[in-house]
Each structure stands twice: as C-alpha cells, then as structure tokens.
Motif scaffolding. Structure first.
Motif, PDB file in Angstrom:
ATOM      1  N   LYS A   1       0.822  -1.212   0.000  1.00 24.26           N
ATOM      2  CA  LYS A   1       0.000   0.000   0.000  1.00 24.26           C
ATOM      3  C   LYS A   1       0.859   1.266   0.000  1.00 24.26           C
ATOM      4  O   LYS A   1       2.054   1.245   0.296  1.00 24.26           O
ATOM      5  CB  LYS A   1      -0.915   0.007   1.237  1.00 24.26           C
ATOM      6  CG  LYS A   1      -1.801  -1.230   1.379  1.00 24.26           C
ATOM      7  CD  LYS A   1      -2.902  -1.243   0.361  1.00 24.26           C
ATOM      8  CE  LYS A   1      -3.915  -2.339   0.661  1.00 24.26           C
ATOM      9  NZ  LYS A   1      -4.664  -2.098   1.902  1.00 24.26           N
ATOM     10  N   LEU A   2       0.236   2.376  -0.286  1.00 22.04           N
ATOM     11  CA  LEU A   2       0.937   3.663  -0.313  1.00 22.04           C
ATOM     12  C   LEU A   2       1.499   4.037   1.055  1.00 22.04           C
ATOM     13  O   LEU A   2       2.500   4.751   1.146  1.00 22.04           O
ATOM     14  CB  LEU A   2      -0.017   4.764  -0.801  1.00 22.04           C
ATOM     15  CG  LEU A   2      -0.500   4.641  -2.251  1.00 22.04           C
ATOM     16  CD1 LEU A   2      -1.519   5.727  -2.568  1.00 22.04           C
ATOM     17  CD2 LEU A   2       0.668   4.709  -3.232  1.00 22.04           C
ATOM     18  N   ASP A   3       0.859   3.546   2.135  1.00 21.78           N
ATOM     19  CA  ASP A   3       1.344   3.856   3.481  1.00 21.78           C
ATOM     20  C   ASP A   3       2.394   2.853   3.967  1.00 21.78           C
ATOM     21  O   ASP A   3       2.839   2.919   5.111  1.00 21.78           O
ATOM     22  CB  ASP A   3       0.173   3.895   4.480  1.00 21.78           C
ATOM     23  CG  ASP A   3      -0.562   2.550   4.575  1.00 21.78           C
ATOM     24  OD1 ASP A   3      -0.118   1.566   3.941  1.00 21.78           O
ATOM     25  OD2 ASP A   3      -1.585   2.489   5.277  1.00 21.78           O
ATOM     26  N   GLY A   4       2.807   1.910   3.093  1.00 22.91           N
ATOM     27  CA  GLY A   4       3.826   0.938   3.457  1.00 22.91           C
ATOM     28  C   GLY A   4       3.287  -0.377   3.987  1.00 22.91           C
ATOM     29  O   GLY A   4       4.036  -1.339   4.117  1.00 22.91           O
ATOM     30  N   SER A   5       2.013  -0.442   4.324  1.00 22.09           N
ATOM     31  CA  SER A   5       1.426  -1.684   4.816  1.00 22.09           C
ATOM     32  C   SER A   5       1.282  -2.678   3.666  1.00 22.09           C
ATOM     33  O   SER A   5       1.284  -2.298   2.492  1.00 22.09           O
ATOM     34  CB  SER A   5       0.067  -1.422   5.470  1.00 22.09           C
ATOM     35  OG  SER A   5      -0.852  -0.897   4.517  1.00 22.09           O
ATOM     36  N   GLU A   6       1.161  -3.952   4.012  1.00 17.14           N
ATOM     37  CA  GLU A   6       1.097  -5.008   3.006  1.00 17.14           C
ATOM     38  C   GLU A   6      -0.145  -5.867   3.186  1.00 17.14           C
ATOM     39  O   GLU A   6      -0.576  -6.121   4.305  1.00 17.14           O
ATOM     40  CB  GLU A   6       2.351  -5.886   3.081  1.00 17.14           C
ATOM     41  CG  GLU A   6       3.642  -5.134   2.792  1.00 17.14           C
ATOM     42  CD  GLU A   6       4.869  -6.025   2.833  1.00 17.14           C
ATOM     43  OE1 GLU A   6       4.721  -7.229   3.170  1.00 17.14           O
ATOM     44  OE2 GLU A   6       5.974  -5.542   2.519  1.00 17.14           O
ATOM     45  N   GLU A   7      -0.702  -6.297   2.068  1.00 17.38           N
ATOM     46  CA  GLU A   7      -1.877  -7.166   2.076  1.00 17.38           C
ATOM     47  C   GLU A   7      -1.583  -8.386   1.201  1.00 17.38           C
ATOM     48  O   GLU A   7      -1.297  -8.253   0.009  1.00 17.38           O
ATOM     49  CB  GLU A   7      -3.097  -6.423   1.527  1.00 17.38           C
ATOM     50  CG  GLU A   7      -4.336  -7.307   1.414  1.00 17.38           C
ATOM     51  CD  GLU A   7      -5.458  -6.641   0.632  1.00 17.38           C
ATOM     52  OE1 GLU A   7      -6.582  -7.144   0.688  1.00 17.38           O
ATOM     53  OE2 GLU A   7      -5.191  -5.629  -0.039  1.00 17.38           O
ATOM     54  N   ARG A   8      -1.627  -9.563   1.798  1.00 11.76           N
ATOM     55  CA  ARG A   8      -1.372 -10.790   1.044  1.00 11.76           C
ATOM     56  C   ARG A   8      -2.681 -11.327   0.472  1.00 11.76           C
ATOM     57  O   ARG A   8      -3.725 -11.306   1.128  1.00 11.76           O
ATOM     58  CB  ARG A   8      -0.729 -11.841   1.952  1.00 11.76           C
ATOM     59  CG  ARG A   8      -0.461 -13.168   1.252  1.00 11.76           C
ATOM     60  CD  ARG A   8       0.452 -14.038   2.048  1.00 11.76           C
ATOM     61  NE  ARG A   8       0.481 -15.408   1.538  1.00 11.76           N
ATOM     62  CZ  ARG A   8       1.404 -16.303   1.840  1.00 11.76           C
ATOM     63  NH1 ARG A   8       2.395 -15.978   2.662  1.00 11.76           N
ATOM     64  NH2 ARG A   8       1.356 -17.523   1.347  1.00 11.76           N
ATOM     65  N   CYS A   9      -2.616 -11.792  -0.775  1.00 16.59           N
ATOM     66  CA  CYS A   9      -3.794 -12.340  -1.448  1.00 16.59           C
ATOM     67  C   CYS A   9      -3.331 -13.238  -2.585  1.00 16.59           C
ATOM     68  O   CYS A   9      -2.127 -13.413  -2.799  1.00 16.59           O
ATOM     69  CB  CYS A   9      -4.701 -11.222  -1.962  1.00 16.59           C
ATOM     70  SG  CYS A   9      -3.900 -10.132  -3.169  1.00 16.59           S
TER      71      CYS A   9
END
Length: 293
Positions: free
Chosen positions: A96-104
């Motif tokens: 994400k733009l804020d540095g967080s990550e989402e796994r999918c």
C-alpha cells in the motif's frame, strides 16, 4: 567486489574504530550496521521499461514459460509496477501507499483497484525466476500513456532501479523523441541499461533491419556509446532462451556496488576522518610548557 568482500571491508573499519575507543560513536557504528544489512539483503531490481503497449508484459510472460501471469494489453488506468519473485508457493502481496502489506492470491490482486497501492509483488514457483541470482525483475507501467497514475508509479519507483531493460516495439518504427527523453532521464539513476526490440515477428526481415538500425542509432546518440539491441518477439520459439541470457547478463555484484558503493565509501571516509581527528587530539604539543619552563 562481492557482498562478502564489501562486508569484510566494513567489518575491518568497524573493528579499527572500536579498538581506538570509538565504541560510543553510536551514529557512525549504527550507519555501518545499517549498510551491512543493506548489503546482505541486496537484490538488484531490474526495471523493464518502455512506452505504453510496447510489449513488456508479454515478453516477461514469455520468459516465465508463456503463462499469462502478467496481464497483457492492460488498460491505462489500472497498470502498476509488479515485482517478480521466485517462491515454492504462489501468492501476491499488495504494497500500500502507506507501506502496509496485504497478502492475497495473484488473481485477487489483478481484480482489485490499484489506486491505493505503490506496487504489487508476485511470488511464483517459476524455474526461470529461480535461476536469476539476486535479481528481481519489475514490470513497470508504460510511459507516454498520458495517465497521471502511470507517471506517479514511475516517479515513485525509479530511484530503486539497479538496472533497466528498455523495450521498444518494432511497430513504433523508430526510437522517437519521447523515448529519447525518457532514456536520458533513467541513465541518471543507473548506467546499466539493456535494450530489446520486440514484436519483430510482425515485420519482414528487411523492414526489421531498417527499424533496428534506426532505433540503435538513436539510442547510441543519447548515450554517446555503442549498445547491443536484442531483436525478438514474445511469439518466437527462442525468445525464452534469449531473454534468460539477457536478464542473467546483469552482474548483481556490480549493480550492488553501483547502488550502495557510494554510501559505504562515504561512511568509511567519515570513519577515517574521525580517526584522524582523534589522533590529532592525542598528539602532545610541548611548545606551551616549554615556554613556561
């Protein structure tokens, strides 16, 4: 110089600092630890760049065996930088733009709106990716699409490039002024640039010879040196082998020095200056006491 040799050099300087009573200089020692971690973790990001619809994604799919992992002929509004990693397990990470990550899953990543993302990371059980040692290929949005999101993605990512593969479509007929301006810009970030002329299967051999000559001449005019131009097509039987040789021709140690060498040199020069300052402070000047005596 490779990772081990550069780390050994930095360890030597670090030991000298500690042996001379500079253990309390946490800023300097902290910099050394940070640089050593960057060296250990370094993997060269090679950005595959080119104009919109030049065939970058198709070439990468061909390199990975022909499966359409990367969406080809993508719409202008939905393109996003995609890093390609080898992994025994297949999955995607949306950064994400804020540095967080989402796994999918990879399919889920393709279906989601990328407007909140900086980039995607695709992890694939692909032997071609596995054979690339310390190199991460990155499929970049095309320039020249006129879409704000494309330009933003390129600007955000361009400083991370250790090297480039510049893809030009034979359909364009030449390496135009916009392409020359883009090349002139990216060479400021890394001089390690390799060139591919794709979609060659759609033209006669004589036409390709003329197009390749024009493209090569314009590239050499911008760079001021001779370059090699790989002529291929995503449909060519020998394309996977040609692309594997091209991507493997990048030297990750050389790219590491190009990207991290100046930072390490700067820290070692600062360490040297600090030691000289300490030595000068310890030198005894007897002039004043001699005068008093």
């Amino acid at each position: 110089m490779n990772k081990l040799e550069l780390t050994r050099e930095m360890n030597t300087v670090e030991d000298v600092l500690k042996d001379n009573g500079m253990d309390d200089n946490q800023t300097l020692l902290g910099n050394f630890e940070h640089e050593k971690k960057m060296i250990a973790d370094f993997r060269a990001r090679v950005l595959v760049v080119g104009a919109f619809s030049s065939g970058k994604s198709a070439l990468l799919n061909t390199f990975m065996g022909g499966e359409k992992v990367l969406t080809e002929n993508i719409s202008m509004e939905t393109a996003i930088a995609t890093e390609l990693f080898y992994s025994p397990e297949e999955y995607a990470v949306r950064v994400k733009l804020d540095g967080s990550e989402e796994r999918c899953s990879i399919e889920e990543a393709k279906q989601k709106n990328p407007s909140d993302c900086l980039k995607y990371q695709f992890y694939l059980p692909n032997e071609s990716l596995k054979n690339l040692v310390d190199i991460i290929l990155v499929d970049m949005p095309g320039y020249g699409s006129g879409v704000k999101e494309h330009n933003k993605a390129i600007t955000q990512y361009i400083n991370s490039a250790a090297g480039y593969v510049y893809v030009t479509s034979a359909d364009a007929g030449t390496f135009d002024a916009e392409s020359q301006l883009f090349l002139d810009e990216i060479q400021n970030y890394s001089p390690s640039i390799k060139f591919v002329l794709t979609k060659c299967d759609k033209h006669t051999p004589s036409n390709i010879e003329e197009i390749a000559s024009s493209v090569k001449n314009n590239i050499e005019y911008v760079l001021g040196k001779q370059v090699d131009l790989l002529e291929t097509s995503s449909r060519s039987e020998d394309a996977p082998e040609k692309l594997a040789r091209l991507f493997s021709s990048f030297d990750p140690d050389e790219l590491m020095i190009g990207q991290l060498g100046d930072r390490c040199k700067r820290d070692m020069e600062f360490a040297k200056d600090s030691l000289i300052t300490q030595k000068d402070a310890l030198q005894f000047n007897s002039y004043q006491i001699d005068q008093e005596i």
